[in-house]
Enzyme design. Structure first.
Site, short mmCIF file in Angstrom:
data_model
loop_
_atom_site.label_atom_id
_atom_site.label_comp_id
_atom_site.label_asym_id
_atom_site.label_seq_id
_atom_site.Cartn_x
_atom_site.Cartn_y
_atom_site.Cartn_z
N ASP A 66 136.50 58.49 60.59
CA ASP A 66 135.44 59.38 60.11
C ASP A 66 134.47 58.60 59.24
O ASP A 66 134.85 58.04 58.22
CB ASP A 66 136.06 60.53 59.31
N TYR A 93 126.99 57.00 54.39
CA TYR A 93 127.90 55.99 53.84
C TYR A 93 127.36 54.57 54.04
O TYR A 93 127.86 53.63 53.43
CB TYR A 93 129.28 56.07 54.51
N LYS A 98 128.04 61.76 60.81
CA LYS A 98 127.38 62.93 60.25
C LYS A 98 125.87 62.74 60.10
O LYS A 98 125.40 61.64 59.80
CB LYS A 98 127.99 63.27 58.89
#
Length: 276
Positions: A49, A54, A79
């Site tokens: 994930d 990030y 995401k």
């Protein structure tokens, strides 16, 4: 049986499934991500994930490419920031380029952004990306009940997953119950809740009874509650420890004891979707 094959899967509402225990890379140094994810894959994780926010998708991609593991044996989530900087289509294509993949297994909207008012429009974009085959499954992250009600009512498409902060001190029961009633899988980010939780007396008692660490007891609680979990660690031995949670089972009494550790809203440790 290897650790990776012993991880159960959770059925999603779109006919696919997701490994219930994965490896997260939130706050993993981009310069160290490839090494850390390589270690995780070698230990046995097959569910990774990450997120555009990030800034370490390229490291995840390098680790996947160097692993030699077949693509269909991996489950990769990333995401969409939903912060107004780009469309979901542009963001996903950039993420795929960073990851070196043609599609992701799960694409999530990272935050509902009530101040921007984009919870619905972002979801409409993800529905189209799924239709194009760039994301096998689509879902959301940090969406509140009101956000979920809006997007389901307006589009008729229910998210496969809502990834939320959830741990023993912040169990989000009302939201989790809404998920269960509507066929949405609950995925826990920050599933261990930080080091201070590990010293809770009820948790220490459960861990001692099973001869496991507090972190293992927490992860077992998460799994038996039905949540998908994505713990992270930079240390290979801790990665292996977090994956070694299938050889024991908590009793109903122990599950109730850990349920009682909940502090409600006072237990929140991460960002509040009402404010971001």
């Amino acid at each position: 049986m290897t650790a990776s094959t012993s991880v159960p899967s959770v059925a999603l509402n779109d006919g696919t499934s997701i490994p219930q225990l994965g490896f997260g890379v939130f706050r993993v140094d981009p310069a160290e991500t490839a090494r850390i994810v390589s270690d995780a894959l070698e230990v046995g994780y097959r569910h990774i994930d990450t997120a555009a926010m990030y800034r370490n998708e390229d490291g995840v991609g390098r680790a996947i490419a160097e692993s030699g593991i077949a693509r269909d044996e991996l489950f990769v989530t990333t995401k969409f920031p939903n912060n107004g900087s780009s469309s979901a289509a542009d963001a996903l294509r950039h993420s795929l380029d960073q990851l070196g993949l043609e599609r992701v297994d799960l694409y999530l909207i990272h935050w509902p952004r009530p101040r921007l008012g984009t919870a619905l429009s972002a979801w409409q974009e993800l529905i189209e990306l799924q239709r194009e085959g760039l994301a096998t499954s689509i879902g959301v992250s940090n969406y509140r009940i009101e956000d979920l009600e809006q997007i389901i009512a307006e589009t008729g498409v229910t998210p496969a997953v809502n990834q939320i902060e959830l741990h023993v001190e912040f169990q989000q029961r009302e939201l989790a119950e809404y998920h269960a009633a509507h066929g949405i899988a609950t995925e826990s980010w920050y599933p261990l809740g930080g080091g201070e939780i590990s010293s809770a007396p009820a948790l220490l008692e459960v861990a001692k009874a099973h001869g496991v660490t507090p972190a293992q007891a927490i992860l077992r609680w998460q799994l038996q509650t039905g949540n998908i979990v994505i713990p992270k660690s930079n240390r290979r031995e801790r990665m292996a420890e977090n994956l070694d949670v299938f050889g024991f089972e908590l009793s109903d009494v122990e599950l109730r004891a850990l349920a009682a550790v909940d502090r409600g809203a006072a237990g929140r440790r991460g960002g509040d979707p009402n404010e971001l």
